[in-house]
Design a protein around this motif. Structure first.
Motif, PDB file in Angstrom:
ATOM      1  N   VAL A 187      38.321  50.978 -77.196  1.00 32.62           N
ATOM      2  CA  VAL A 187      37.753  49.628 -77.132  1.00 32.62           C
ATOM      3  C   VAL A 187      38.298  48.817 -78.317  1.00 32.62           C
ATOM      4  O   VAL A 187      38.520  49.381 -79.396  1.00 32.62           O
ATOM      5  CB  VAL A 187      36.203  49.684 -77.221  1.00 32.62           C
ATOM      6  CG1 VAL A 187      35.596  48.311 -76.973  1.00 32.62           C
ATOM      7  CG2 VAL A 187      35.642  50.703 -76.234  1.00 32.62           C
ATOM      8  N   ALA A 188      38.486  47.536 -78.116  1.00 33.43           N
ATOM      9  CA  ALA A 188      39.012  46.676 -79.186  1.00 33.43           C
ATOM     10  C   ALA A 188      37.943  46.440 -80.243  1.00 33.43           C
ATOM     11  O   ALA A 188      37.252  45.419 -80.240  1.00 33.43           O
ATOM     12  CB  ALA A 188      39.496  45.359 -78.601  1.00 33.43           C
ATOM     13  N   THR A 189      37.780  47.401 -81.137  1.00 30.06           N
ATOM     14  CA  THR A 189      36.821  47.310 -82.241  1.00 30.06           C
ATOM     15  C   THR A 189      37.537  47.728 -83.527  1.00 30.06           C
ATOM     16  O   THR A 189      38.638  48.289 -83.483  1.00 30.06           O
ATOM     17  CB  THR A 189      35.644  48.277 -82.040  1.00 30.06           C
ATOM     18  OG1 THR A 189      36.161  49.611 -82.035  1.00 30.06           O
ATOM     19  CG2 THR A 189      34.892  48.017 -80.752  1.00 30.06           C
ATOM     20  N   ALA A 190      36.871  47.516 -84.658  1.00 36.17           N
ATOM     21  CA  ALA A 190      37.467  47.862 -85.948  1.00 36.17           C
ATOM     22  C   ALA A 190      37.814  49.353 -86.017  1.00 36.17           C
ATOM     23  O   ALA A 190      38.827  49.748 -86.606  1.00 36.17           O
ATOM     24  CB  ALA A 190      36.505  47.483 -87.073  1.00 36.17           C
ATOM     25  N   MET A 191      36.970  50.194 -85.383  1.00 37.07           N
ATOM     26  CA  MET A 191      37.222  51.639 -85.420  1.00 37.07           C
ATOM     27  C   MET A 191      38.582  51.982 -84.812  1.00 37.07           C
ATOM     28  O   MET A 191      39.349  52.770 -85.350  1.00 37.07           O
ATOM     29  CB  MET A 191      36.109  52.386 -84.669  1.00 37.07           C
ATOM     30  CG  MET A 191      36.291  53.888 -84.630  1.00 37.07           C
ATOM     31  SD  MET A 191      35.106  54.711 -83.542  1.00 37.07           S
ATOM     32  CE  MET A 191      33.727  54.964 -84.631  1.00 37.07           C
ATOM     33  N   VAL A 192      38.874  51.350 -83.701  1.00 35.46           N
ATOM     34  CA  VAL A 192      40.139  51.629 -83.004  1.00 35.46           C
ATOM     35  C   VAL A 192      41.298  50.927 -83.714  1.00 35.46           C
ATOM     36  O   VAL A 192      42.398  51.479 -83.844  1.00 35.46           O
ATOM     37  CB  VAL A 192      40.021  51.227 -81.518  1.00 35.46           C
ATOM     38  CG1 VAL A 192      41.379  51.217 -80.836  1.00 35.46           C
ATOM     39  CG2 VAL A 192      39.061  52.184 -80.804  1.00 35.46           C
ATOM     40  N   MET A 193      41.053  49.734 -84.226  1.00 36.73           N
ATOM     41  CA  MET A 193      42.112  49.004 -84.920  1.00 36.73           C
ATOM     42  C   MET A 193      42.535  49.700 -86.213  1.00 36.73           C
ATOM     43  O   MET A 193      43.588  49.402 -86.770  1.00 36.73           O
ATOM     44  CB  MET A 193      41.670  47.560 -85.209  1.00 36.73           C
ATOM     45  CG  MET A 193      41.470  46.730 -83.963  1.00 36.73           C
ATOM     46  SD  MET A 193      42.885  46.873 -82.831  1.00 36.73           S
ATOM     47  CE  MET A 193      42.324  45.890 -81.461  1.00 36.73           C
ATOM     48  N   ALA A 194      41.702  50.653 -86.684  1.00 41.70           N
ATOM     49  CA  ALA A 194      42.051  51.391 -87.912  1.00 41.70           C
ATOM     50  C   ALA A 194      43.099  52.473 -87.643  1.00 41.70           C
ATOM     51  O   ALA A 194      43.671  53.031 -88.574  1.00 41.70           O
ATOM     52  CB  ALA A 194      40.790  52.014 -88.506  1.00 41.70           C
TER      53      ALA A 194
END
Ligand code: CAA
Length: 247
Positions: A187-194
């Motif tokens: 999902v496009a969230t900070a967790m994945v963007m990390a």
């Protein structure tokens, strides 16, 4: 519809925010639970108010601590009333290949992503059963189903979430309380963007839909599972992953 009280853990993260918003749009009173060390609750509340979500009740607590959960739910009930809908969403990653993973990284993920379900659900499930109505929605992950290199801790915890869901669903089925899991993909969230950009790109390339999920695509499913209409669904695992993996 009947207005219910919905408590969402990890409420101020990317996924949690979307879940709170979708539950509010469905007419529920939302309690947004956040970690006491989260540094921007006031900024989040302002952003929500600017977006038209003015009446979220916010409570702080550490989902990895039973006592903290007990205090947090007591505060939530004092402010909003008995919790009818619990969304166990709070979660962290400590990704490392297993050979390099330390016990602290294992323990942190298991306690925050799995033991938290014991800590939080214990506070509300008995009272839901007494009242004859309740919804428990547990956020698992596609990686709890398929396993992910670099995530032995996270995959184990998220697989455990599914086992917990099925077992508790069986215990509460006759009491009007449903227990279901959602297994989101990326999902496009900070967790994945990390995730390192080149690794993330290869993950997106492997998703048949060639994109990340929008947070509201998970939040909307959560609102459905929390609804009266989902009353016959329990013990289910709802895959929302752009076609990445089928059981
Ligand atoms: N399969 C098998 N081996 C792999 C691998 C894979 N997918 N990826 C890396 N490796 C191997 C590498 O080839 C390398 O081997 P050597 O040491 O023999 O050369 C070794 O593992 C270490 O690789 P790196 O040098 O890349 O190690 P790193 O420490 O820089 O990164 C990692 C490791 C952090 C786990 C990184 O690979 C990573 O971020 N992977 C993605 C993990 C992932 O998908 N996380 C999801 C986070 S979002 C989330 O969890 C939400 C959700 O629910 C979906």
């Amino acid at each position: 519809m009947t207005q219910r009280v919905a408590l969402v853990t990890g409420a101020m993260g990317g996924l949690g925010t979307a879940i709170c918003q979708e539950l509010a749009k469905a007419g529920h009173k939302v309690v947004a639970a956040y970690h006491p060390e989260f540094d921007k609750p006031d900024e989040w509340k302002k952003q929500m108010a600017d977006a038209g979500f003015n009446d979220f009740v916010c409570v702080a607590g550490d989902v990895s601590s039973f006592d903290s959960c007990a205090a947090m739910v007591a505060e939530a009930e004092a402010k909003a009333g008995p919790v009818d809908i619990l969304v166990n969403n709070a979660g962290i990653t400590r990704d490392k290949m297993f050979g390099r993973m330390e016990l602290a990284q294992w323990d942190a993920v298991i306690s925050t992503n799995l033991t938290s379900l014991f800590n939080m659900t214990k506070q509300v499930s008995g009272k839901m059963a007494e009242r004859g109505w309740g919804r428990i929605v547990n956020i698992s992950s596609v990686n709890g189903l398929k396993g992910q290199a670099g995530q032995t801790n996270y995959s184990a915890a998220k697989a455990g979430v599914i086992g917990f869901t099925k077992a508790l669903a069986a215990e509460l089925a006759a009491k009007g309380v449903t227990v279901n899991a959602i297994t989101p993909g990326y999902v496009a969230t900070a967790m994945v963007m990390a995730i390192k950009p080149e690794v993330l790109q290869s993950i997106i390339d492997s998703v048949p839909m060639k994109r990340l999920a929008k947070p509201e695509e998970i939040g909307g499913a959560c609102a459905y599972l929390a609804s009266d209409l989902a009353g016959f669904m329990t013990g289910a695992t709802m895959n929302i992953n752009g076609g990445l993996y089928y059981q």
